[in-house]
Design a protein around this motif. Structure first.
Motif, mmCIF file in Angstrom:
data_model
loop_
_atom_site.group_PDB
_atom_site.id
_atom_site.type_symbol
_atom_site.label_atom_id
_atom_site.label_comp_id
_atom_site.label_asym_id
_atom_site.label_seq_id
_atom_site.Cartn_x
_atom_site.Cartn_y
_atom_site.Cartn_z
ATOM 1 N N GLU A 38 -5.066 -6.717 -11.564
ATOM 2 C CA GLU A 38 -3.770 -6.522 -10.914
ATOM 3 C C GLU A 38 -3.640 -7.410 -9.679
ATOM 4 O OE1 GLU A 38 -1.132 -4.778 -11.714
ATOM 5 O OE2 GLU A 38 -1.842 -3.457 -13.288
ATOM 6 N N VAL A 39 -4.725 -7.582 -8.933
ATOM 7 C CA VAL A 39 -4.680 -8.379 -7.700
ATOM 8 C C VAL A 39 -4.740 -9.866 -8.008
ATOM 9 C CG1 VAL A 39 -5.941 -8.913 -5.575
ATOM 10 C CG2 VAL A 39 -5.643 -6.541 -6.268
ATOM 11 N N HIS A 44 0.350 -7.911 -9.207
ATOM 12 C CA HIS A 44 1.166 -6.713 -8.980
ATOM 13 C C HIS A 44 0.741 -5.986 -7.716
ATOM 14 C CE1 HIS A 44 1.849 -6.536 -13.596
ATOM 15 N NE2 HIS A 44 2.686 -7.356 -13.019
ATOM 16 N N MET A 45 -0.459 -6.313 -7.217
ATOM 17 C CA MET A 45 -0.973 -5.691 -6.004
ATOM 18 C C MET A 45 -1.508 -6.793 -5.097
ATOM 19 S SD MET A 45 -3.047 -2.581 -7.817
ATOM 20 C CE MET A 45 -3.585 -1.786 -6.354
ATOM 21 N N LEU A 49 -4.512 -3.624 -1.780
ATOM 22 C CA LEU A 49 -4.226 -2.676 -2.870
ATOM 23 C C LEU A 49 -2.863 -1.999 -2.722
ATOM 24 C CD1 LEU A 49 -7.742 -1.084 -3.368
ATOM 25 C CD2 LEU A 49 -6.796 -3.134 -4.394
ATOM 26 N N ARG A 50 -1.901 -2.718 -2.218
ATOM 27 C CA ARG A 50 -0.533 -2.216 -2.135
ATOM 28 C C ARG A 50 0.282 -2.882 -3.227
ATOM 29 N NH1 ARG A 50 1.801 -1.709 3.656
ATOM 30 N NH2 ARG A 50 2.374 0.316 2.860
ATOM 31 N N PHE A 51 1.194 -2.151 -3.805
ATOM 32 C CA PHE A 51 2.048 -2.675 -4.864
ATOM 33 C C PHE A 51 2.971 -3.740 -4.292
ATOM 34 C CE2 PHE A 51 6.032 -2.276 -7.368
ATOM 35 C CZ PHE A 51 5.539 -2.793 -8.555
ATOM 36 N N ALA A 65 5.746 0.969 -8.821
ATOM 37 C CA ALA A 65 4.448 0.846 -9.492
ATOM 38 C C ALA A 65 4.477 1.651 -10.782
ATOM 39 C CB ALA A 65 3.345 1.343 -8.579
ATOM 40 N N VAL A 69 -0.881 1.043 -12.818
ATOM 41 C CA VAL A 69 -1.266 0.836 -11.415
ATOM 42 C C VAL A 69 -1.596 2.171 -10.762
ATOM 43 C CG1 VAL A 69 -0.454 0.063 -9.159
ATOM 44 C CG2 VAL A 69 0.080 -1.277 -11.185
#
Length: 105
Positions: A38-39, A44-45, A49-51, A65, A69
């Motif tokens: 995801e990162v 997406h992050m 680790l924030r959307f 999210a 996620v």
């Protein structure tokens, strides 16, 4: 004699703890793999680790999210706790069992 009667039941409980430990470890590793993707790949992050949603066209609803996620973050937080709990219980049971054997001899 009562210790022999408890052995199958104790083994079944230990098997459940080992299953919990294995499942929690696999879930922990899998969730962090998804978070890594995801990162780094899907973006997406962010690294905290924030959307981070993609740019939205005007008039479109803001993105939120999704379930992958949310579940990855939830499992990444819960799996370490379950891993530590299961490992601790297995160590405590093993220690208690060896102490009982030492006393009976």
């Amino acid at each position: 004699m009562t210790e022999q009667a408890d052995t199958p039941r104790r083994r079944k409980r230990d098997r459940g703890l080992w299953w919990l430990l294995g499942t929690a470890l696999v879930a922990w590793a899998g969730s962090w793999r998804v978070i890594y993707l995801e990162v780094t790949r899907w973006h997406h992050m962010n690294s905290r680790l924030r959307f981070t949603p993609p740019p939205v066209p005007r008039g479109a609803p803001p993105p939120h999210a999704g379930l992958p996620v949310i579940m990855a973050l939830t499992v990444a937080g819960a799996a370490p706790l379950l891993t530590v709990l299961a490992a601790t219980l297995l160590v405590v049971k093993s220690t208690a069992r060896s102490r009982r054997k030492d006393r009976s001899e």
